[in-house]
Design a protein around this motif. Structure first.
Motif, PDB file in Angstrom:
ATOM      1  N   ALA A  45      15.536 -43.943 -41.079  1.00 16.52           N
ATOM      2  CA  ALA A  45      17.064 -44.449 -39.651  1.00 16.52           C
ATOM      3  C   ALA A  45      16.833 -46.129 -38.809  1.00 16.52           C
ATOM      4  O   ALA A  45      18.317 -47.047 -39.010  1.00 16.52           O
ATOM      5  CB  ALA A  45      16.795 -43.886 -38.080  1.00 16.52           C
ATOM      6  N   ILE A  46      15.351 -47.391 -39.079  1.00 13.78           N
ATOM      7  CA  ILE A  46      15.793 -49.006 -39.261  1.00 13.78           C
ATOM      8  C   ILE A  46      16.521 -49.246 -39.857  1.00 13.78           C
ATOM      9  O   ILE A  46      17.317 -49.153 -39.584  1.00 13.78           O
ATOM     10  CB  ILE A  46      14.675 -49.047 -39.247  1.00 13.78           C
ATOM     11  N   VAL A  47      16.483 -48.379 -41.013  1.00 11.56           N
ATOM     12  CA  VAL A  47      16.634 -49.694 -42.529  1.00 11.56           C
ATOM     13  C   VAL A  47      18.437 -49.061 -42.237  1.00 11.56           C
ATOM     14  O   VAL A  47      19.049 -50.013 -43.161  1.00 11.56           O
ATOM     15  CB  VAL A  47      15.836 -48.635 -43.876  1.00 11.56           C
ATOM     16  N   SER A  69      16.911 -56.208 -46.571  1.00 12.71           N
ATOM     17  CA  SER A  69      18.155 -57.466 -47.610  1.00 12.71           C
ATOM     18  C   SER A  69      18.073 -56.950 -49.087  1.00 12.71           C
ATOM     19  O   SER A  69      19.243 -57.491 -49.564  1.00 12.71           O
ATOM     20  CB  SER A  69      17.520 -58.583 -47.074  1.00 12.71           C
ATOM     21  N   THR A  70      17.360 -56.658 -49.742  1.00 11.81           N
ATOM     22  CA  THR A  70      17.132 -56.496 -51.832  1.00 11.81           C
ATOM     23  C   THR A  70      18.060 -55.190 -51.061  1.00 11.81           C
ATOM     24  O   THR A  70      18.584 -54.759 -52.634  1.00 11.81           O
ATOM     25  CB  THR A  70      16.113 -56.248 -51.844  1.00 11.81           C
ATOM     26  N   ALA A  71      18.048 -54.257 -50.376  1.00  8.51           N
ATOM     27  CA  ALA A  71      18.553 -52.963 -50.361  1.00  8.51           C
ATOM     28  C   ALA A  71      20.432 -52.624 -50.545  1.00  8.51           C
ATOM     29  O   ALA A  71      20.584 -51.959 -51.384  1.00  8.51           O
ATOM     30  CB  ALA A  71      18.094 -52.169 -49.513  1.00  8.51           C
ATOM     31  N   SER A  72      20.314 -54.329 -49.758  1.00  4.27           N
ATOM     32  CA  SER A  72      21.915 -54.706 -49.706  1.00  4.27           C
ATOM     33  C   SER A  72      22.526 -56.035 -49.385  1.00  4.27           C
ATOM     34  O   SER A  72      22.278 -56.597 -48.134  1.00  4.27           O
ATOM     35  CB  SER A  72      22.689 -53.505 -47.963  1.00  4.27           C
ATOM     36  N   ASN A  73      23.296 -56.510 -50.818  1.00  6.69           N
ATOM     37  CA  ASN A  73      23.805 -57.110 -50.549  1.00  6.69           C
ATOM     38  C   ASN A  73      24.647 -57.610 -51.926  1.00  6.69           C
ATOM     39  O   ASN A  73      24.256 -56.346 -52.612  1.00  6.69           O
ATOM     40  CB  ASN A  73      22.549 -58.630 -51.206  1.00  6.69           C
ATOM     41  N   PRO A  74      25.233 -58.463 -52.229  1.00  6.75           N
ATOM     42  CA  PRO A  74      26.011 -58.839 -53.525  1.00  6.75           C
ATOM     43  C   PRO A  74      25.759 -57.732 -54.985  1.00  6.75           C
ATOM     44  O   PRO A  74      26.306 -57.433 -55.001  1.00  6.75           O
ATOM     45  CB  PRO A  74      26.889 -59.658 -53.840  1.00  6.75           C
ATOM     46  N   GLY A  75      24.046 -58.780 -55.130  1.00  4.77           N
ATOM     47  CA  GLY A  75      23.874 -58.399 -56.679  1.00  4.77           C
ATOM     48  C   GLY A  75      22.852 -56.694 -55.623  1.00  4.77           C
ATOM     49  O   GLY A  75      22.255 -56.834 -57.126  1.00  4.77           O
ATOM     50  N   CYS A  76      22.681 -56.341 -55.079  1.00  7.29           N
ATOM     51  CA  CYS A  76      21.623 -55.708 -55.206  1.00  7.29           C
ATOM     52  C   CYS A  76      21.890 -54.067 -55.989  1.00  7.29           C
ATOM     53  O   CYS A  76      21.360 -53.382 -56.717  1.00  7.29           O
ATOM     54  CB  CYS A  76      21.827 -54.636 -53.896  1.00  7.29           C
ATOM     55  N   TYR A  77      22.998 -53.751 -57.254  1.00  7.68           N
ATOM     56  CA  TYR A  77      23.394 -53.211 -57.302  1.00  7.68           C
ATOM     57  C   TYR A  77      23.474 -53.492 -58.825  1.00  7.68           C
ATOM     58  O   TYR A  77      22.971 -51.953 -59.960  1.00  7.68           O
ATOM     59  CB  TYR A  77      24.701 -51.795 -57.773  1.00  7.68           C
ATOM     60  N   VAL A  78      22.355 -54.227 -59.467  1.00  5.61           N
ATOM     61  CA  VAL A  78      22.735 -54.821 -61.242  1.00  5.61           C
ATOM     62  C   VAL A  78      20.926 -54.454 -61.153  1.00  5.61           C
ATOM     63  O   VAL A  78      20.103 -55.567 -60.221  1.00  5.61           O
ATOM     64  CB  VAL A  78      22.790 -56.026 -61.040  1.00  5.61           C
ATOM     65  N   GLY A 129      12.949 -52.106 -51.840  1.00  5.68           N
ATOM     66  CA  GLY A 129      14.299 -52.626 -51.548  1.00  5.68           C
ATOM     67  C   GLY A 129      14.964 -51.889 -52.526  1.00  5.68           C
ATOM     68  O   GLY A 129      16.124 -51.953 -52.543  1.00  5.68           O
ATOM     69  N   GLY A 130      14.647 -52.955 -53.945  1.00  7.03           N
ATOM     70  CA  GLY A 130      15.598 -53.072 -55.015  1.00  7.03           C
ATOM     71  C   GLY A 130      15.419 -51.662 -55.356  1.00  7.03           C
ATOM     72  O   GLY A 130      16.321 -51.383 -55.766  1.00  7.03           O
ATOM     73  N   HIS A 131      14.242 -51.197 -55.182  1.00  4.24           N
ATOM     74  CA  HIS A 131      14.270 -49.585 -56.163  1.00  4.24           C
ATOM     75  C   HIS A 131      15.408 -48.706 -55.284  1.00  4.24           C
ATOM     76  O   HIS A 131      15.596 -47.848 -56.180  1.00  4.24           O
ATOM     77  CB  HIS A 131      12.452 -49.292 -55.642  1.00  4.24           C
ATOM     78  N   ALA A 132      15.552 -48.454 -54.312  1.00  5.46           N
ATOM     79  CA  ALA A 132      16.486 -48.400 -52.989  1.00  5.46           C
ATOM     80  C   ALA A 132      17.922 -48.367 -53.522  1.00  5.46           C
ATOM     81  O   ALA A 132      18.564 -47.558 -53.562  1.00  5.46           O
ATOM     82  CB  ALA A 132      16.332 -48.096 -51.733  1.00  5.46           C
ATOM     83  N   GLY A 185      18.027 -45.893 -46.866  1.00  2.00           N
ATOM     84  CA  GLY A 185      17.134 -45.352 -45.726  1.00  2.00           C
ATOM     85  C   GLY A 185      15.846 -44.570 -46.068  1.00  2.00           C
ATOM     86  O   GLY A 185      14.530 -44.337 -45.667  1.00  2.00           O
ATOM     87  N   LYS A 186      16.767 -43.519 -46.504  1.00  2.00           N
ATOM     88  CA  LYS A 186      16.375 -42.367 -46.870  1.00  2.00           C
ATOM     89  C   LYS A 186      15.067 -42.369 -48.202  1.00  2.00           C
ATOM     90  O   LYS A 186      13.737 -41.923 -48.247  1.00  2.00           O
ATOM     91  CB  LYS A 186      16.590 -40.615 -46.953  1.00  2.00           C
ATOM     92  N   ILE A 187      15.348 -43.046 -48.877  1.00  2.00           N
ATOM     93  CA  ILE A 187      15.106 -43.325 -49.886  1.00  2.00           C
ATOM     94  C   ILE A 187      13.734 -44.459 -50.235  1.00  2.00           C
ATOM     95  O   ILE A 187      12.906 -43.620 -50.118  1.00  2.00           O
ATOM     96  CB  ILE A 187      15.850 -44.033 -51.172  1.00  2.00           C
ATOM     97  N   VAL A 188      13.847 -45.366 -48.836  1.00  2.00           N
ATOM     98  CA  VAL A 188      12.534 -46.088 -48.802  1.00  2.00           C
ATOM     99  C   VAL A 188      11.894 -45.609 -47.926  1.00  2.00           C
ATOM    100  O   VAL A 188      10.693 -46.191 -47.962  1.00  2.00           O
ATOM    101  CB  VAL A 188      13.672 -47.029 -47.954  1.00  2.00           C
ATOM    102  N   GLN A 189      12.633 -44.713 -47.162  1.00  2.15           N
ATOM    103  CA  GLN A 189      10.952 -43.693 -46.431  1.00  2.15           C
ATOM    104  C   GLN A 189      10.231 -43.114 -47.453  1.00  2.15           C
ATOM    105  O   GLN A 189       9.267 -43.001 -46.773  1.00  2.15           O
ATOM    106  CB  GLN A 189      12.120 -42.919 -45.265  1.00  2.15           C
ATOM    107  N   ARG A 190      10.791 -42.633 -48.535  1.00  2.00           N
ATOM    108  CA  ARG A 190       9.886 -42.072 -49.109  1.00  2.00           C
ATOM    109  C   ARG A 190       8.837 -42.561 -49.822  1.00  2.00           C
ATOM    110  O   ARG A 190       7.452 -42.446 -50.087  1.00  2.00           O
ATOM    111  CB  ARG A 190      10.485 -41.039 -50.207  1.00  2.00           C
TER     112      ARG A 190
END
Length: 348
Positions: free
Chosen positions: A180-182, A225-234, A269-272, A287-292
């Motif tokens: 929820a926080i993420v 910050s690493t889970a959500s940014n312009p390059g996060c899906y690369v 974050g990058g993994h998520a 957020g759920k991926i981070v939680q796990r």
């Protein structure tokens, strides 16, 4: 197309190698300057003249010198004595004060955070007939230190938390609420922060950290910050960008540079981000991926984390007695067990 991709890979690799070579030549802390070789603090940077002259019990001269070196090169540190601002010290600058004999509190802070929680604080004795010369030493990944010139590096076994651990406990997250926080922070991140790869800037700082048995500290601000940014899906781009940020912090925020928790948090974050994109969201939100991922590292609740660091509950926020904390010992690990922080985040 193949040649273009190949050149891009070699460019990224070259930048990484140059950064590694540069860092290999950097020390892990600033370097001492003898008081006789230091420059007096500039008059414009003197914040109080209260201690300039002898007066009553304030009869002992005390000299504080800011170290030299590339670590913290862009940081202008503010010196406080007994929590009163004294001067802004640049590299190789010194301030001489007259203090009474006995214990005094010496503090290092930022000018913009002068009335908030400082960067580091120490209770040190001022003695008749002693040299009473201290240095401000900036150390990668630890609070700035104010210490005598003949001080030895701290060793493990003090039984006290570091300034850093104590601060993290003041901003502890409920391990069951990480998803929820993420997700809330990602949803409400300002666009300008997202473009700057600083989506975590808008999160609630009171729920920023969680401590895990197998990985040590996790900083949710870095995760976001690493889970959500312009390059996060690369693949690799988000983590590489965060790594370069650590390089820059050597100069302007050495107390936050190259902390173990930053690298682990950036990987989570990058993994998520990559997992979320690769599965088109079928495994849940970021957020759920981070939680796990954090659950697999066995996070502690606040009660257990505070007990691990020998801090009484409720955790008292600053100001507190500086003798309750200690500098980080060389080679000390923040993990509760010998479990590796590099455990695969993708395992289920």
């Amino acid at each position: 197309m193949t040649n273009t991709k190949g050149r891009a890979r070699h460019t990224v690799l070259g930048i990484g190698l140059l950064a590694c070579a540069f860092l290999a030549g950097c020390a892990s802390s600033s370097r001492a300057v003898k008081p006789s070789a230091a420059r007096p603090v500039q008059e414009a940077n003197v914040l109080s003249h209260e201690w300039d002259q002898k007066e009553g019990e304030r009869r002992i001269p005390v000299t504080i010198v800011r170290d030299k070196g590339s670590v913290g090169a862009f940081v202008h540190t503010v010196l406080l004595v007994d929590r009163h601002p004294v001067a802004i010290l640049g590299r190789k600058e010194e301030a001489t004060l007259f203090l009474s004999p006995g214990q005094h509190i010496f503090t290092v802070s930022y000018l913009k955070h002068l009335h908030g929680r400082p960067l580091g604080e120490y209770a040190l004795p001022v003695r008749e007939g002693a040299s009473n010369a201290f240095r401000i030493r900036l150390v990668l990944g630890d609070a700035p230190r104010i210490e005598p010139y003949d001080a030895l590096d701290p060793v493990a076994g003090s039984g006290k938390p570091s300034w850093h651990d104590r601060e993290n406990l003041e901003q502890y997250a409920d391990p069951g609420q990480i998803a929820a926080i993420v997700d809330a922070a990602i949803a409400h991140a300002a666009k300008r922060d997202w473009w700057k790869t600083l989506a975590g800037r808008g999160m609630n700082e009171h729920t920023r950290y969680v401590y895990t048995r197998k990985g040590g500290w996790v900083d949710l601000k870095h995760v976001i910050s690493t889970a959500s940014n312009p390059g996060c899906y690369v693949p690799g781009a988000s983590v590489f960008g965060a790594w370069m940020m650590e390089v820059m912090q050597v100069f302007y925020a050495p107390f936050s540079a190259f902390e173990e928790e930053d690298f682990l948090s950036n990987r989570i974050g990058g993994h998520a981000a990559i997992r979320y994109a690769a599965t088109l969201g079928r495994e849940g939100s970021r957020g759920k991926i981070v939680q796990r991922a954090i659950d697999r590292l066995e996070p502690m609740n606040l009660t257990d984390a505070a007990a691990h660091f020998h801090v009484a509950l409720p955790v008292k926020r600053w100001p507190f007695d500086p003798s309750e904390v200690a500098p980080i010992a060389a080679g000390a690990s923040g993990k509760a067990t010998g479990g590796p922080a590099t455990r695969s985040l993708a395992s289920h």
